[in-house]
Motif scaffolding. Structure first.
Motif, PDB file in Angstrom:
ATOM      1  N   PHE A   1       0.872  -1.184   0.000  1.00 54.93           N
ATOM      2  CA  PHE A   1       0.000   0.000   0.000  1.00 54.93           C
ATOM      3  C   PHE A   1       0.906   1.230   0.000  1.00 54.93           C
ATOM      4  O   PHE A   1       1.727   1.396   0.895  1.00 54.93           O
ATOM      5  CB  PHE A   1      -0.920  -0.021   1.228  1.00 54.93           C
ATOM      6  N   GLN A   2       0.758   2.111  -0.987  1.00 51.90           N
ATOM      7  CA  GLN A   2       1.724   3.185  -1.236  1.00 51.90           C
ATOM      8  C   GLN A   2       1.335   4.543  -0.657  1.00 51.90           C
ATOM      9  O   GLN A   2       1.995   5.537  -0.943  1.00 51.90           O
ATOM     10  CB  GLN A   2       1.925   3.358  -2.742  1.00 51.90           C
ATOM     11  N   PHE A   3       0.280   4.609   0.162  1.00 53.79           N
ATOM     12  CA  PHE A   3      -0.238   5.904   0.567  1.00 53.79           C
ATOM     13  C   PHE A   3      -0.288   6.032   2.090  1.00 53.79           C
ATOM     14  O   PHE A   3      -0.334   5.040   2.800  1.00 53.79           O
ATOM     15  CB  PHE A   3      -1.654   6.104  -0.006  1.00 53.79           C
ATOM     16  N   ASN A   4      -0.292   7.278   2.564  1.00 55.20           N
ATOM     17  CA  ASN A   4      -0.457   7.541   4.001  1.00 55.20           C
ATOM     18  C   ASN A   4      -1.924   7.611   4.394  1.00 55.20           C
ATOM     19  O   ASN A   4      -2.259   7.406   5.557  1.00 55.20           O
ATOM     20  CB  ASN A   4       0.216   8.863   4.395  1.00 55.20           C
TER      21      ASN A   4
ATOM     22  N   TYR B   1      -9.202   8.422   5.830  1.00 50.45           N
ATOM     23  CA  TYR B   1      -8.595   7.804   7.000  1.00 50.45           C
ATOM     24  C   TYR B   1      -7.077   7.878   6.901  1.00 50.45           C
ATOM     25  O   TYR B   1      -6.502   7.689   5.820  1.00 50.45           O
ATOM     26  CB  TYR B   1      -8.998   6.334   7.119  1.00 50.45           C
ATOM     27  N   LYS B   2      -6.447   8.142   8.021  1.00 50.78           N
ATOM     28  CA  LYS B   2      -4.988   8.161   8.111  1.00 50.78           C
ATOM     29  C   LYS B   2      -4.519   6.720   8.313  1.00 50.78           C
ATOM     30  O   LYS B   2      -4.989   6.030   9.218  1.00 50.78           O
ATOM     31  CB  LYS B   2      -4.569   9.046   9.283  1.00 50.78           C
ATOM     32  N   MET B   3      -3.614   6.267   7.464  1.00 51.60           N
ATOM     33  CA  MET B   3      -3.126   4.883   7.526  1.00 51.60           C
ATOM     34  C   MET B   3      -1.681   4.775   8.021  1.00 51.60           C
ATOM     35  O   MET B   3      -1.254   3.699   8.418  1.00 51.60           O
ATOM     36  CB  MET B   3      -3.227   4.242   6.140  1.00 51.60           C
ATOM     37  N   ALA B   4      -0.947   5.872   7.972  1.00 54.46           N
ATOM     38  CA  ALA B   4       0.461   5.867   8.405  1.00 54.46           C
ATOM     39  C   ALA B   4       0.782   7.217   9.039  1.00 54.46           C
ATOM     40  O   ALA B   4       0.158   8.227   8.716  1.00 54.46           O
ATOM     41  CB  ALA B   4       1.393   5.600   7.224  1.00 54.46           C
TER      42      ALA B   4
ATOM     43  N   GLY C   1       6.041   7.360   7.957  1.00 55.75           N
ATOM     44  CA  GLY C   1       5.756   6.218   7.110  1.00 55.75           C
ATOM     45  C   GLY C   1       5.443   4.948   7.876  1.00 55.75           C
ATOM     46  O   GLY C   1       5.158   3.910   7.277  1.00 55.75           O
ATOM     47  N   GLU C   2       5.486   5.001   9.192  1.00 53.41           N
ATOM     48  CA  GLU C   2       5.166   3.824  10.006  1.00 53.41           C
ATOM     49  C   GLU C   2       3.659   3.583   9.986  1.00 53.41           C
ATOM     50  O   GLU C   2       2.868   4.495  10.207  1.00 53.41           O
ATOM     51  CB  GLU C   2       5.635   4.032  11.446  1.00 53.41           C
TER      52      GLU C   2
ATOM     53  N   LEU D   1      -5.932  -0.353  -6.750  1.00 56.28           N
ATOM     54  CA  LEU D   1      -5.284   0.051  -5.503  1.00 56.28           C
ATOM     55  C   LEU D   1      -4.622  -1.172  -4.898  1.00 56.28           C
ATOM     56  O   LEU D   1      -5.302  -2.103  -4.445  1.00 56.28           O
ATOM     57  CB  LEU D   1      -6.310   0.647  -4.539  1.00 56.28           C
ATOM     58  N   ASP D   2      -3.297  -1.186  -4.901  1.00 55.23           N
ATOM     59  CA  ASP D   2      -2.543  -2.321  -4.369  1.00 55.23           C
ATOM     60  C   ASP D   2      -2.364  -2.196  -2.861  1.00 55.23           C
ATOM     61  O   ASP D   2      -2.315  -1.097  -2.304  1.00 55.23           O
ATOM     62  CB  ASP D   2      -1.166  -2.408  -5.034  1.00 55.23           C
TER      63      ASP D   2
END
Length: 162
Positions: A66-69, A91-94, A98-99, A147-148
């Motif tokens: 997954f390439q997005f924050n 939604y915030k994913m990272a 980048g963690e 979306l990978d």
């Protein structure tokens, strides 16, 4: 011998009673960890307490591809009456370093994301929820087709405790 049996019984009972508030939970696996824009994730549920308020969550399992924050989603909830409520969610994913946020060991993380808070389902019948991703790369007008990094998408409904 009896002590081991007792410990095993206590462990099984404690795991089985982890979340008494949970009234619906379902996950849909995405083939090869890719979510295509023309593949909405759909859930159906019914027979919920019409007087009880509920909290709804979208659960996302992602991996390191997954390439997005952030994650942008479009949701549609169709009531038994045919009324459709549409939302655009972010939604915030990272974190900024980048963690990955969320829980999990290794490269797969699970995020339990708020969708609806203290919602009541007053109508009897089948409710339907559709979830689509709305991701695009910075500067691009067109959204991403594939979306990978999204492995599973889930929906959970819990009784509200307040």
């Amino acid at each position: 011998m009896h002590n081991k049996l007792y410990v095993a019984l206590v462990l099984v009972l404690s795991l089985a009673s982890c979340n008494n508030a949970l009234v619906f939970s379902d996950y849909k696996a995405l083939e090869n960890g890719t979510w295509n824009i023309d593949n909405p994730i759909s859930f159906e549920f019914s027979k919920l307490d019409s007087l009880q308020s509920h909290n709804m969550f979208i659960n996302i399992r992602n991996d390191n591809t997954f390439q997005f924050n952030n994650l942008f989603l479009i949701t549609e909830m169709e009531h038994p009456s045919g009324n459709v409520v549409k939302d655009t969610l972010e939604y915030k994913m990272a974190n900024p370093t980048g963690e990955w946020l969320g829980k999990g060991i290794g490269s797969v993380k699970e995020n339990k994301l708020w969708y609806q808070e203290k919602i009541v389902f007053p109508d009897s019948g089948v409710y339907r929820v559709r979830i689509l991703h709305a991701m695009r790369k910075n500067g691009d007008v067109d959204g991403l087709y594939a979306l990978d990094g999204i492995i599973d998408v889930g929906l959970e409904i819990e009784k509200s405790t307040q």
